[in-house]
Design a protein around this motif. Structure first.
Motif, PDB file in Angstrom:
ATOM      1  N   ARG A  56      41.844 -30.555   3.604  1.00 19.40           N
ATOM      2  CA  ARG A  56      42.905 -29.689   4.136  1.00 19.40           C
ATOM      3  C   ARG A  56      44.038 -29.526   3.132  1.00 19.40           C
ATOM      4  N   GLY A  57      44.343 -28.259   2.825  1.00 16.38           N
ATOM      5  CA  GLY A  57      45.435 -27.927   1.919  1.00 16.38           C
ATOM      6  C   GLY A  57      45.085 -27.962   0.444  1.00 16.38           C
ATOM      7  N   LYS A  58      43.875 -28.369   0.116  1.00 15.69           N
ATOM      8  CA  LYS A  58      43.489 -28.463  -1.296  1.00 15.69           C
ATOM      9  C   LYS A  58      43.260 -27.067  -1.873  1.00 15.69           C
ATOM     10  N   PRO A  59      43.807 -26.817  -3.068  1.00 13.89           N
ATOM     11  CA  PRO A  59      43.610 -25.514  -3.715  1.00 13.89           C
ATOM     12  C   PRO A  59      42.263 -25.447  -4.425  1.00 13.89           C
ATOM     13  N   VAL A  60      41.599 -24.300  -4.307  1.00 21.26           N
ATOM     14  CA  VAL A  60      40.327 -24.066  -4.985  1.00 21.26           C
ATOM     15  C   VAL A  60      40.313 -22.656  -5.561  1.00 21.26           C
ATOM     16  N   VAL A  61      39.431 -22.468  -6.533  1.00 22.96           N
ATOM     17  CA  VAL A  61      39.173 -21.151  -7.102  1.00 22.96           C
ATOM     18  C   VAL A  61      37.768 -20.761  -6.666  1.00 22.96           C
ATOM     19  N   SER A  62      37.588 -19.530  -6.253  1.00 20.86           N
ATOM     20  CA  SER A  62      36.274 -19.042  -5.828  1.00 20.86           C
ATOM     21  C   SER A  62      35.688 -18.144  -6.908  1.00 20.86           C
ATOM     22  N   ALA A 103      46.960 -22.576 -13.097  1.00 24.66           N
ATOM     23  CA  ALA A 103      47.125 -23.943 -13.611  1.00 24.66           C
ATOM     24  C   ALA A 103      48.189 -24.727 -12.851  1.00 24.66           C
ATOM     25  N   ALA A 104      49.308 -24.097 -12.565  1.00 27.78           N
ATOM     26  CA  ALA A 104      50.402 -24.797 -11.888  1.00 27.78           C
ATOM     27  C   ALA A 104      50.026 -25.214 -10.460  1.00 27.78           C
ATOM     28  N   GLN A 105      49.050 -24.537  -9.876  1.00 26.84           N
ATOM     29  CA  GLN A 105      48.619 -24.859  -8.513  1.00 26.84           C
ATOM     30  C   GLN A 105      47.559 -25.961  -8.493  1.00 26.84           C
ATOM     31  N   GLN A 106      47.121 -26.370  -9.649  1.00 30.04           N
ATOM     32  CA  GLN A 106      46.175 -27.471  -9.820  1.00 30.04           C
ATOM     33  C   GLN A 106      44.948 -27.381  -8.902  1.00 30.04           C
ATOM     34  N   PRO A 107      44.140 -26.330  -9.085  1.00 27.88           N
ATOM     35  CA  PRO A 107      42.938 -26.230  -8.256  1.00 27.88           C
ATOM     36  C   PRO A 107      42.038 -27.449  -8.457  1.00 27.88           C
ATOM     37  N   LYS A 108      41.360 -27.824  -7.409  1.00 30.41           N
ATOM     38  CA  LYS A 108      40.523 -29.018  -7.421  1.00 30.41           C
ATOM     39  C   LYS A 108      39.060 -28.734  -7.721  1.00 30.41           C
ATOM     40  N   ALA A 109      38.639 -27.467  -7.606  1.00 24.55           N
ATOM     41  CA  ALA A 109      37.241 -27.117  -7.854  1.00 24.55           C
ATOM     42  C   ALA A 109      37.090 -25.609  -7.965  1.00 24.55           C
ATOM     43  N   VAL A 110      35.973 -25.218  -8.540  1.00 25.22           N
ATOM     44  CA  VAL A 110      35.524 -23.821  -8.522  1.00 25.22           C
ATOM     45  C   VAL A 110      34.372 -23.779  -7.527  1.00 25.22           C
ATOM     46  N   VAL A 111      34.456 -22.914  -6.543  1.00 27.05           N
ATOM     47  CA  VAL A 111      33.431 -22.802  -5.509  1.00 27.05           C
ATOM     48  C   VAL A 111      32.603 -21.555  -5.791  1.00 27.05           C
ATOM     49  N   ARG A 112      31.282 -21.760  -5.865  1.00 33.93           N
ATOM     50  CA  ARG A 112      30.385 -20.619  -6.035  1.00 33.93           C
ATOM     51  C   ARG A 112      29.182 -20.773  -5.121  1.00 33.93           C
ATOM     52  N   ALA A 113      28.606 -19.667  -4.747  1.00 28.11           N
ATOM     53  CA  ALA A 113      27.401 -19.668  -3.925  1.00 28.11           C
ATOM     54  C   ALA A 113      26.191 -19.940  -4.807  1.00 28.11           C
ATOM     55  N   ALA A 114      25.180 -20.528  -4.226  1.00 27.04           N
ATOM     56  CA  ALA A 114      23.966 -20.857  -4.965  1.00 27.04           C
ATOM     57  C   ALA A 114      23.334 -19.611  -5.589  1.00 27.04           C
ATOM     58  N   ILE A 130      37.896 -28.958 -14.043  1.00 29.47           N
ATOM     59  CA  ILE A 130      37.642 -29.165 -12.613  1.00 29.47           C
ATOM     60  C   ILE A 130      36.148 -28.948 -12.365  1.00 29.47           C
ATOM     61  N   PRO A 131      35.622 -29.563 -11.308  1.00 26.61           N
ATOM     62  CA  PRO A 131      34.187 -29.421 -11.042  1.00 26.61           C
ATOM     63  C   PRO A 131      33.830 -28.064 -10.426  1.00 26.61           C
ATOM     64  N   VAL A 132      32.572 -27.699 -10.599  1.00 26.53           N
ATOM     65  CA  VAL A 132      32.002 -26.547  -9.895  1.00 26.53           C
ATOM     66  C   VAL A 132      31.291 -27.099  -8.671  1.00 26.53           C
ATOM     67  N   VAL A 161      32.514 -34.465  -1.845  1.00 28.22           N
ATOM     68  CA  VAL A 161      32.176 -35.233  -3.050  1.00 28.22           C
ATOM     69  C   VAL A 161      32.944 -34.693  -4.256  1.00 28.22           C
ATOM     70  N   ALA A 162      33.009 -33.373  -4.367  1.00 23.89           N
ATOM     71  CA  ALA A 162      33.652 -32.750  -5.527  1.00 23.89           C
ATOM     72  C   ALA A 162      35.183 -32.788  -5.480  1.00 23.89           C
ATOM     73  N   ILE A 163      35.728 -32.630  -4.284  1.00 23.64           N
ATOM     74  CA  ILE A 163      37.188 -32.541  -4.130  1.00 23.64           C
ATOM     75  C   ILE A 163      37.678 -33.833  -3.486  1.00 23.64           C
ATOM     76  N   ARG A 164      38.250 -34.671  -4.284  1.00 17.53           N
ATOM     77  CA  ARG A 164      38.744 -35.966  -3.766  1.00 17.53           C
ATOM     78  C   ARG A 164      40.230 -36.033  -3.895  1.00 17.53           C
TER      79      ARG A 164
END
Length: 164
Positions: A56-62, A103-114, A130-132, A161-164
């Motif tokens: 909850r509240g974690k920033p991500v890039v899609s 960068a300033a928002q410190q995303p925790k992961a890049v989310v992509r569809a399979a 950051i992890p994919v 697992v990816a976003i801790r």
């Protein structure tokens, strides 16, 4: 809408009701089957939400703007999208510009569809350190997503697992 499990309750209820109207002789069976599904599904939603609470509240890039329902359900915050416009492959210059913007928002992961190409997400991941997270998006989208329950088990597990 399939990335928010709460929507399946609404669809299932409407489908059960309509099938009962179309096939009155079996209306009670449709209603009973929906109730059994809904009870099991609600229990699973509670379990998934508890497991995903740290997201909850974690920033991500899609990679592609396809996760609005999932993000709304889990409380993830999309801070950028790799595609400059839906369906348009990003250029290296666009990805570099985006990396600077988020960068300033410190995303925790890049989310992509399979089903999406891996290259843009991997490029961005390497630059942003950051992890994919590759999500199944639908049943059959991963080995773990063999049915609806597996779809959300796998999705929540991959994210947590990816976003801790």
């Amino acid at each position: 809408i399939q990335t928010d499990p709460r929507n399946f309750l609404k669809v299932g209820e409407a489908l059960s009701k309509r099938m009962g109207e179309l096939d009155g002789a079996n209306a009670a069976a449709y209603a009973a089957n929906y109730k059994a599904f809904a009870d099991k599904w609600r229990s699973a939603i509670t379990r998934w939400e508890a497991a995903a609470a740290p997201l909850r509240g974690k920033p991500v890039v899609s990679q592609h703007k396809a996760w609005a329902y999932l993000y709304d359900w889990l409380g993830l915050k999309e801070v950028g999208t790799l595609e400059p416009k839906p369906g348009v492959e990003p250029s290296v210059s666009w990805l570099g510009e985006l990396a600077g913007k988020v960068a300033a928002q410190q995303p925790k992961a890049v989310v992509r569809a399979a089903y999406s190409a891996a290259r843009p997400a991997e490029w961005f991941s390497a630059r942003a350190s950051i992890p994919v997270v590759v999500l199944p998006f639908t049943v059959g989208g991963s080995d773990g997503a063999k049915d609806l329950f597996g779809l959300f088990d796998d999705t929540v597990a991959r994210l947590t697992v990816a976003i801790r």
